[in-house]
Design an enzyme around this catalytic site. Structure first.
Site, PDB file in Angstrom:
ATOM      1  CB  CYS A 182     -15.051  10.728   2.027  1.00  0.00           C
ATOM      2  SG  CYS A 182     -15.450  10.586   3.780  1.00  0.00           S
TER       3      CYS A 182
ATOM      4  CG  HIS B  53     -18.107   5.849   1.691  1.00  0.00           C
ATOM      5  ND1 HIS B  53     -17.068   6.307   0.904  1.00  0.00           N
ATOM      6  CD2 HIS B  53     -18.277   6.789   2.672  1.00  0.00           C
ATOM      7  CE1 HIS B  53     -16.626   7.460   1.401  1.00  0.00           C
ATOM      8  NE2 HIS B  53     -17.354   7.795   2.454  1.00  0.00           N
ATOM      9  CD  GLU B  54     -21.965   7.576   4.363  1.00  0.00           C
ATOM     10  OE1 GLU B  54     -21.548   7.872   5.502  1.00  0.00           O
ATOM     11  OE2 GLU B  54     -21.728   8.264   3.372  1.00  0.00           O
TER      12      GLU B  54
ATOM     13  CG  HIS C 282     -17.474   7.155   7.594  1.00  0.00           C
ATOM     14  ND1 HIS C 282     -16.258   7.801   7.633  1.00  0.00           N
ATOM     15  CD2 HIS C 282     -18.037   7.501   6.408  1.00  0.00           C
ATOM     16  CE1 HIS C 282     -16.088   8.505   6.526  1.00  0.00           C
ATOM     17  NE2 HIS C 282     -17.152   8.338   5.757  1.00  0.00           N
TER      18      HIS C 282
END
Ligand code: NI
Length: 215
Positions: free
Chosen positions: A124, A166-167, A170
């Site tokens: 990341c 993953h994105e 965020h």
């Protein structure tokens, strides 16, 4: 256009729930996206979420390099099973190399498909120089709004599904180390890559993300 500063783990902007974008077609949203694209290009990653550049809004950009879109050789023929063929009505998202073209997602949402979880390596841009193994849904459906306000949908599996999860994490204030169950699989990327054989697990994908796959 501007290259934006990337927030690193420990900054509160990475740990808050980002606000939905009311009007994806607003000029200020396009301006944010342009800066995010320039920032991602400069940083050399494959994905970036707006909170990573201190903008707590639900905006994500990402692409999938062709080499990672088809981890299994039998899926690499490029005309069937492409992860970008969500609804089959066009080739939106399919890059020439079999990967997924740069995708701009406003207000993305994920629905897991099936119960299978895969353990794989992640890195990341907000956790520089580190990598760790994270369990993610193996297959997902995800939908988002474009900059025109149009709703799009795709199905994804493998690395594509991992990157999207993953994105989108965020946007909910979650960094990948917070998802980790075994912190012995968290370390400096150069050490992990050097000691990959020692870190092997039966359920862990053997390949590691190179530097450019930070998200
Ligand atoms: Ni990230």
């Amino acid at each position: 256009m501007a290259i934006l500063k990337i927030a690193r783990m420990g900054h509160p902007v990475l740990h808050q729930v980002a606000e939905p974008v009311d009007d994806p077609a607003a000029p200020e949203v396009s301006a944010i996206v342009r800066d995010m694209i320039e920032t991602l290009d400069d940083a050399g990653g494959i994905g970036l979420a707006a909170p990573q550049v201190h903008i707590p809004k639900r905006i994500v950009i990402f692409f999938i390099p062709g080499a990672r879109a088809h981890p299994d050789a039998e899926e690499g023929d490029g005309d069937e099973g492409d992860a970008g063929d969500g609804d089959g009505d066009d080739d939106e998202g399919d890059a020439d190399d079999g990967g997924i073209d740069l995708t701009i997602m406003i207000n993305p949402e994920i629905v897991p498909v099936g119960g299978e979880m895969d353990l794989g390596w992640e890195a990341c841009l907000s956790v520089p120089d580190m990598m760790g193994a994270v369990a993610r849904h193996g297959t997902i459906r995800y939908r988002w709004q474009t900059l025109d306000g149009e709703t799009m949908e795709r199905e994804a599996s493998g690395f594509h599904a991992r990157a999207v999860q993953h994105e989108c994490d965020h946007l909910d204030g979650i960094l990948y180390p917070m998802r980790m169950e075994d912190l012995s699989l968290f370390g400096f990327a150069d050490e992990v890559n050097r000691n990959k054989a020692l870190l092997a697990r039966p359920n862990l994908e053997p390949e590691e993300p190179p530097e450019e796959e930070q998200a």
